[in-house]
Design an enzyme around this catalytic site. Structure first.
Site, PDB file in Angstrom:
ATOM      1  N   SER A   1     -23.620 -42.815  13.014  1.00 39.41           N
ATOM      2  CA  SER A   1     -24.750 -42.517  12.129  1.00 39.41           C
ATOM      3  C   SER A   1     -25.141 -43.812  11.438  1.00 39.41           C
ATOM      4  O   SER A   1     -24.337 -44.757  11.359  1.00 39.41           O
ATOM      5  CB  SER A   1     -24.340 -41.473  11.082  1.00 39.41           C
ATOM      6  OG  SER A   1     -25.287 -41.386  10.027  1.00 39.41           O
TER       7      SER A   1
ATOM      8  N   TYR B   1     -17.773 -38.290   5.213  1.00 41.05           N
ATOM      9  CA  TYR B   1     -18.656 -38.467   6.361  1.00 41.05           C
ATOM     10  C   TYR B   1     -18.939 -39.951   6.592  1.00 41.05           C
ATOM     11  O   TYR B   1     -18.846 -40.453   7.724  1.00 41.05           O
ATOM     12  CB  TYR B   1     -19.960 -37.701   6.133  1.00 41.05           C
ATOM     13  CG  TYR B   1     -20.866 -37.639   7.334  1.00 41.05           C
ATOM     14  CD1 TYR B   1     -20.593 -36.763   8.384  1.00 41.05           C
ATOM     15  CD2 TYR B   1     -22.007 -38.427   7.413  1.00 41.05           C
ATOM     16  CE1 TYR B   1     -21.433 -36.698   9.488  1.00 41.05           C
ATOM     17  CE2 TYR B   1     -22.851 -38.365   8.510  1.00 41.05           C
ATOM     18  CZ  TYR B   1     -22.559 -37.497   9.546  1.00 41.05           C
ATOM     19  OH  TYR B   1     -23.402 -37.440  10.637  1.00 41.05           O
TER      20      TYR B   1
END
Length: 329
Positions: free
Chosen positions: A142, A155
């Site tokens: 990401s 995350y």
């Protein structure tokens, strides 16, 4: 080997990027092995894939935090189709909250799925690819693997780890002289998937997709493109590419900008939300979906229209200037 002859394993294939990726490969006629926790959603995704000419599918319900289950996934793929040409590590979960407020069991779950799940996938896929002599391992990270965000600490940690895993694996293959096994990392910007609705949330505010939002199909096309032309890393979404560039040139500025933007537009200011584990420990029910309802397709079309209008306006302005100031021949 032609792309349509490839055997592709996709984890997290029940929704979002994974589901869009599975269908993108099926559209090319590949054999697709779909893995995730939700069998009902996998079966629905497999039916969509099977509509494409030449596509073959295999559904293998898999909890990627279970190393034995991931090993069985690789074994089933080889038993059914004889090889594994592409393995896409995509299954991921998220937990939002102040660092002190996220329960440790949720923190650990995010790291187990997003890091150890990828480790298990790589350890299952690479021996098969070594035996074949070819293969492509694709890890979905990401842009928060380049610039972390507040409120999603586990995350961000996990996505940095995914980039590190890809880098170290590429280096290992290089020093071993392995040329035809590729390890690629994908860094998507904000994508229109059910990811945000399914995340654990301890912020007290509703989590929303932080604009600009791009479609899962855009990421899927990038992943298919990596099989045709492998690259170390690819960032999906112009906003993501801009942020990654900024993080390299001015990391402190990128951190400040990301902090402001996250607090401003990633958490709703006018809608409260109860504390929830989301789908971390118990998967969401139903047949799953590619999109999350955040308007990625519509917003992408609007951005393209705006860019086209701007280019057309610039062309008209340039034409008027040339008419006023003709160049003598």
């Amino acid at each position: 080997m032609r792309l349509r002859d490839h055997v592709v394993v996709v984890t997290g294939a029940s929704s979002g990027i994974g589901r869009a990726t599975a269908e993108a490969f099926a559209r090319k006629g590949c054999a697709v092995v779909l893995a995730a926790r939700r069998e009902e959603a996998l079966e629905a995704a497999a039916r969509e894939c099977a509509r494409h000419r030449g596509a073959r599918t295999l559904v293998v319900p898999t909890d990627t935090t279970d190393v034995k289950a991931v090993e069985d996934l690789a074994r089933r793929a080889v038993e059914e189709f004889g090889r594994i040409d592409v393995w896409v590590n995509n299954a991921a979960v998220n937990a939002f909250g102040r660092f002190e407020d996220v329960p440790l069991e949720d923190f650990r779950k995010v790291l187990d799925v997003n890091v150890m799940g990828y480790v298990y996938g790589a350890r299952a896929a690479l021996p098969v690819m070594r035996e074949q002599g070819t293969g492509t391992l694709i890890n979905v990270s990401s842009i928060v693997g380049a610039v972390a965000q507040p409120y999603s600490h586990p995350y961000g940690m996990s996505k940095h780890a995914v980039r590190g895993l890809g880098s170290s694996l590429r280096q290992q293959l290089r020093v071993e002289g392995v040329k035809d096994i590729h390890v690629c990392t994908v860094l998507p910007a904000t994508i229109d998937t059910p990811h945000f609705q399914q995340a654990a949330n301890y912020t007290g505010r509703k989590v929303v997709a932080m604009p600009p939002v791009y479609t899962p199909e855009r990421v899927a096309r990038a992943i298919v493109g990596l099989v045709r032309s492998p690259r170390r890393e690819v960032v999906v979404g112009p906003a993501g590419r801009a942020l990654v560039r900024q993080s390299r040139m001015a990391p402190a500025l990128a951190e400040r900008a990301t902090a402001r933007q996250t607090d401003k537009s990633h958490l709703a200011h006018d809608e409260e939300a109860p504390a929830t584990h989301g789908a971390l420990h118990v998967p969401a029910q139903g047949e799953g979906a590619v999109h999350g309802g955040w308007g990625g397709r519509r917003r992408t079309a609007m951005r393209r229209t705006a860019v086209a209008a701007a280019l057309a306006g610039a062309a008209v302005t340039a034409g008027r200037r040339m008419a006023r100031n003709p160049v003598a021949s």
